[in-house]
Structure formats: structure tokens, C-alpha cells
Write a protein that holds these residues in place. Structure first.
Motif, mmCIF file in Angstrom:
data_model
loop_
_atom_site.group_PDB
_atom_site.id
_atom_site.type_symbol
_atom_site.label_atom_id
_atom_site.label_comp_id
_atom_site.label_asym_id
_atom_site.label_seq_id
_atom_site.Cartn_x
_atom_site.Cartn_y
_atom_site.Cartn_z
ATOM 1 N N ILE A 206 0.862 -1.181 0.000
ATOM 2 C CA ILE A 206 0.000 0.000 0.000
ATOM 3 C C ILE A 206 0.903 1.238 0.000
ATOM 4 O O ILE A 206 1.449 1.616 1.038
ATOM 5 C CB ILE A 206 -0.929 0.033 1.228
ATOM 6 N N PRO A 207 1.074 1.893 -1.140
ATOM 7 C CA PRO A 207 1.963 3.079 -1.212
ATOM 8 C C PRO A 207 1.275 4.323 -0.642
ATOM 9 O O PRO A 207 0.869 5.229 -1.378
ATOM 10 C CB PRO A 207 2.225 3.215 -2.712
ATOM 11 N N LEU A 208 1.173 4.361 0.658
ATOM 12 C CA LEU A 208 0.404 5.424 1.314
ATOM 13 C C LEU A 208 0.913 6.815 0.984
ATOM 14 O O LEU A 208 0.133 7.764 0.842
ATOM 15 C CB LEU A 208 0.426 5.208 2.831
ATOM 16 N N GLU A 209 2.218 6.978 0.856
ATOM 17 C CA GLU A 209 2.775 8.308 0.598
ATOM 18 C C GLU A 209 2.334 8.861 -0.755
ATOM 19 O O GLU A 209 2.269 10.082 -0.936
ATOM 20 C CB GLU A 209 4.300 8.248 0.666
ATOM 21 N N ASP A 210 2.041 7.953 -1.694
ATOM 22 C CA ASP A 210 1.637 8.397 -3.034
ATOM 23 C C ASP A 210 0.120 8.472 -3.195
ATOM 24 O O ASP A 210 -0.357 8.963 -4.231
ATOM 25 C CB ASP A 210 2.187 7.429 -4.091
ATOM 26 N N MET A 211 -0.614 7.985 -2.219
ATOM 27 C CA MET A 211 -2.061 7.841 -2.399
ATOM 28 C C MET A 211 -2.852 9.090 -2.016
ATOM 29 O O MET A 211 -4.039 9.191 -2.332
ATOM 30 C CB MET A 211 -2.573 6.634 -1.602
ATOM 31 N N VAL A 212 -2.215 10.023 -1.345
ATOM 32 C CA VAL A 212 -2.908 11.247 -0.937
ATOM 33 C C VAL A 212 -2.112 12.454 -1.414
ATOM 34 O O VAL A 212 -0.970 12.664 -0.997
ATOM 35 C CB VAL A 212 -3.101 11.305 0.593
ATOM 36 N N ASP A 213 -2.727 13.213 -2.299
ATOM 37 C CA ASP A 213 -2.118 14.454 -2.786
ATOM 38 C C ASP A 213 -2.652 15.609 -1.934
ATOM 39 O O ASP A 213 -3.854 15.907 -1.962
ATOM 40 C CB ASP A 213 -2.500 14.663 -4.253
ATOM 41 N N PRO A 214 -1.787 16.256 -1.164
ATOM 42 C CA PRO A 214 -2.257 17.335 -0.275
ATOM 43 C C PRO A 214 -2.851 18.520 -1.027
ATOM 44 O O PRO A 214 -3.576 19.328 -0.438
ATOM 45 C CB PRO A 214 -0.990 17.742 0.487
ATOM 46 N N ASN A 215 -2.572 18.630 -2.319
ATOM 47 C CA ASN A 215 -3.094 19.754 -3.086
ATOM 48 C C ASN A 215 -4.503 19.516 -3.611
ATOM 49 O O ASN A 215 -5.125 20.439 -4.158
ATOM 50 C CB ASN A 215 -2.165 20.046 -4.273
ATOM 51 N N LYS A 216 -4.982 18.270 -3.471
ATOM 52 C CA LYS A 216 -6.337 17.968 -3.933
ATOM 53 C C LYS A 216 -7.330 18.191 -2.802
ATOM 54 O O LYS A 216 -7.268 17.539 -1.770
ATOM 55 C CB LYS A 216 -6.419 16.520 -4.435
ATOM 56 N N LEU A 217 -8.228 19.130 -3.015
ATOM 57 C CA LEU A 217 -9.255 19.444 -2.028
ATOM 58 C C LEU A 217 -10.624 19.430 -2.711
ATOM 59 O O LEU A 217 -10.763 19.917 -3.835
ATOM 60 C CB LEU A 217 -8.984 20.817 -1.397
ATOM 61 N N PRO A 218 -11.619 18.850 -2.066
ATOM 62 C CA PRO A 218 -11.549 18.131 -0.789
ATOM 63 C C PRO A 218 -10.799 16.807 -0.921
ATOM 64 O O PRO A 218 -10.566 16.329 -2.029
ATOM 65 C CB PRO A 218 -13.023 17.915 -0.440
ATOM 66 N N LYS A 219 -10.449 16.208 0.200
ATOM 67 C CA LYS A 219 -9.580 15.042 0.223
ATOM 68 C C LYS A 219 -10.160 13.828 -0.498
ATOM 69 O O LYS A 219 -9.416 12.985 -1.003
ATOM 70 C CB LYS A 219 -9.261 14.658 1.671
ATOM 71 N N TRP A 220 -11.507 13.724 -0.546
ATOM 72 C CA TRP A 220 -12.103 12.544 -1.167
ATOM 73 C C TRP A 220 -11.768 12.442 -2.655
ATOM 74 O O TRP A 220 -11.878 11.359 -3.262
ATOM 75 C CB TRP A 220 -13.617 12.530 -0.984
ATOM 76 N N ARG A 221 -11.351 13.537 -3.267
ATOM 77 C CA ARG A 221 -10.987 13.497 -4.679
ATOM 78 C C ARG A 221 -9.818 12.569 -4.947
ATOM 79 O O ARG A 221 -9.661 12.058 -6.063
ATOM 80 C CB ARG A 221 -10.649 14.906 -5.168
ATOM 81 N N ASN A 222 -8.992 12.307 -3.927
ATOM 82 C CA ASN A 222 -7.865 11.382 -4.109
ATOM 83 C C ASN A 222 -8.328 9.985 -4.485
ATOM 84 O O ASN A 222 -7.625 9.260 -5.193
ATOM 85 C CB ASN A 222 -7.032 11.319 -2.825
#
Length: 370
Positions: A206-222
Motif C-alpha cells: 500500500i503506497p500510502l505516501e503516493d495515495m494522498v495528494d495534499p493539493n487535492k481538495l476536498p480530500k475525497w478526490r484522491n
């Protein structure tokens, strides 16, 4: 982009639109023909004389819904294409990109229409078995359709097993649908061109570091827009679908109540159609998962990607066929044959009420197609 490259894309798009229109015309013409022009040739005494159309009673509304879904699919397709118009749709690759959400909507509508078409076709083919009564030797015999007679003559244990198999098959169908939808987001985000290793993604489960882009808002868009998350979702759903298909096939075929040897005695919980469906479902799902892995490892060549997409429809079709073949174990059929306590039979408790244990129906109709 050169002119020849544009022509290649244009003719694919043009052919897709024309194909959709031809399908609509063929469907509408066939519906009208079988409704008003074609009259069934009735020879069996068990078929009601009042039937004057080749469309089974109660199916006109389904056909109308399907026709409406086909028209709506064209509108959804236009809505999807429209999302690719405008300078803001180029992204970082200098090429037109349609919205992954609208792409998934278009694909989901197509899959939903296809599923209802398959289910309606299977229902129309099996209509005599589901609705018409067997010719009974005894005049006092209760009037039940062949399907209901089959259900009535199964033992409580066989019914419980068939109900569990049906639940497993329906679960597999649902997982297949979700996997197909997740595949639309993979295609819409070009997520198949990254993490081209299996089973790990960049040496991680599970590549957690790559799975969430902090610039994508709201977070569910990830969940729908980040490459790593989109691909991981598709991997998990695809694996779950394959395991579910193989698991339910094994449970249905290898369980003592599902063995073909019991069919001659009227005690098997699975019909020949169910057994064929389970074998096809398990085989197709395994092949589809293998094809998906090969597509990923080879960086998504168009031929493998198209075959992989077609394979998803094969798995879906096998699931729908198997679920339909198991309709004798549905709650609605069980309630119609006056089985005592349906909930207890399905949960494994209590007796079977008025279930008869004899093999009468199966022995009388050994090749009955359910």
C-alpha cells in the motif's frame, strides 16, 4: 498531432456514435415487430390462448425502460464528450482529456443497460418454465409452474445451500460492476501507466505516501483522481472479484448438496445450468485477473487493454447467467410455493414447512432448463 493521427481518433469516435444509433434502431424495430406483427405459434395446451404477442406478459414495461436507457446513454455520452472541450481540459500532457467522472458515468450506464438486457433476455427465454404449469397426471394436483415445482421438491438442506450459492453469485456480480467502474477511473486518469509491477506497487503493498495528494481538495478526490489510489482500488476490487468467483464456484460445485450425482434423485441443490454457470464464472474471473496483470506489466497496450475490458463483460455475463439460473432459490419463488418459514429455511433453522422430498419433478423433467 498529425492529420493522420486525428483521422484515426475521429473515425473511432464516428464509428462509436454510428454503432450506438444502429443499435437503437435495431432494438426499436425488433420491439415493434415482435409486439404488433409477429404472432407466436401456440401448439402446447399449457400456453394460454390469450397470448397474442411474442413479447411475454409483463415485459413491455422492461423493454420500454431499456429503450429509454439506450436514449439516455447517448445523452450521457454527449455530456462526457462536452467535458473535454475547453482550454482547461488539456492537463499536463497537452492533449484533450474528458472528465473521469463523466467517463465512469457513461461506462456505468452502458454496463447497467447491458446487464438489464441480459437479464430480460434470460427471463424471456425461461418464461414458459417460470410461468406455465406442468401437465399433471392427477387432476387434483396443485397448479404450480415448472420452476415452482422444482423448488417445492428440493429438501430444506438443498434449498439452504442453493440460497447461499445465489447470494455468493450476486455478491460477485456486484463486485464485478464496481471493478468495471473503477476501471473507468483507471482509464480516465491514465493510472495504468504507473506502478507497472505486480503484486507490489513500488515495492509496497500500500503506497500510502503516493495515495494522498495534499493539493487535492476536498480530500475525497484522491479516491478518484490520484494515480496510486485509483490503481490500488482497481487492484483490490479485481482481486476480490476473482476470489469471490472462484470461492462461490468451489462452494457450489464441491459441496455435498451441490454434486451432480444427486441430480438424478432430485436432491441436488444445483441444476446443470447452475453448474455450467459456476464453472464459467470461476474460469472467466481467473482469466480476467490474469489478463489484467498482463496488461499492467506490459504498460497497457491497446490490444490487451481492449481485451481486458471485453473480459469484464464476459465475467459479468457469466455471473448474471448463474444468478438467473439460481432463481428457484429466491425468496419470491419460495414464498409462492408456500414454504412454511422462508426465513428459517434460508438461515438454516427450522424445518421446510410444506416442502416435499420426492424426486417427482426432476425425474419427470430431467432436461428441464431453469
Amino acid at each position: 498531432m498529425t492529420l493522420d493521427e486525428f483521422k484515426y481518433i475521429f473515425y473511432w469516435e464516428w464509428g462509436h456514435r454510428m454503432m450506438g444509433r444502429v443499435v437503437g434502431l435495431v432494438y426499436g424495430a425488433g420491439w415493434a415487430y415482435f409486439t404488433w406483427m409477429h404472432r407466436p405459434k401456440i401448439s402446447a395446451d399449457s400456453i394460454p390462448k390469450a397470448i397474442t404477442s411474442a413479447i411475454p406478459p409483463g415485459y413491455q414495461s422492461r423493454l420500454a425502460v431499456l429503450f429509454a436507457m439506450g436514449g439516455t446513454q447517448g445523452l450521457v455520452g454527449w455530456w462526457m464528450v462536452k467535458s473535454g472541450l475547453g482550454e482547461d481540459r488539456f492537463g499536463d500532457r497537452n492533449e484533450i482529456r474528458v472528465s473521469p467522472y463523466r467517463l465512469a458515468s457513461h461506462l456505468g450506464m452502458a454496463v447497467g443497460t447491458y446487464s438489464l438486457l441480459v437479464w430480460t433476455g434470460l427471463g424471456a427465454l425461461s418464461f414458459p418454465v417460470d410461468r406455465y404449469a406442468m401437465a399433471a397426471k392427477e387432476k387434483s394436483a396443485e397448479t404450480l409452474s415448472m420452476l415452482q415445482q422444482y423448488t417445492k421438491n428440493l429438501s430444506p438442506n438443498a434449498l439452504r445451500h442453493a440460497q447461499k450459492v445465489r447470494g455468493g453469485v450476486l455478491t460477485t456480480v456486484g463486485l464485478t460492476g464496481l471493478t468495471i467502474l473503477s476501471g473507468a477511473f483507471v482509464a480516465g486518469n491514465d493510472a495504468g501507466n504507473a506502478y507497472n509491477t505486480y503484486p507490489l506497487m513500488n515495492d509496497q503493498w500500500i503506497p500510502l505516501e503516493d495515495m494522498v495528494d495534499p493539493n487535492k481538495l476536498p480530500k475525497w478526490r484522491n479516491v478518484f483522481e490520484t494515480t496510486a489510489t485509483v490503481q490500488w482500488n482497481h487492484r483490490v476490487l479485481g482481486t476480490a472479484t476473482a476470489l469471490s468467483a472462484v470461492g462461490v464456484a468451489g462452494f457450489g460445485l464441491l459441496h455435498p448438496m451441490g454434486r451432480a450425482s444427486l441430480a438424478a434423485m432430485g436432491r441436488s441443490s444445483t441444476t446443470p445450468q447452475v453448474r455450467r454457470g459456476l464453472v464459467s464464472l470461476g474460469t472467466a474471473a481467473t482469466a480476467q485477473m490474469s489478463l489484467g496483470i498482463a496488461t499492467l506489466l506490459n504498460y497497457v497496450p491497446i490490444n490487451l487493454a481492449a481485451t481486458h475490458q471485453l473480459g469484464s463483460l464476459v465475467v459479468l455475463t457469466c455471473g448474471l447467467y448463474t444468478a438467473h439460473s439460481l432463481r428457484y432459490a429466491s425468496r419470491s419463488v419460495m414464498s409462492k410455493v408456500a414454504i412454511g418459514n422462508v426465513s428459517k429455511v434460508m438461515s438454516g433453522g427450522g424445518g421446510g414447512g410444506t416442502i416435499a422430498k420426492g424426486p417427482a419433478v426432476v425425474s419427470k423433467v430431467p432436461t428441464m432448463k431453469l
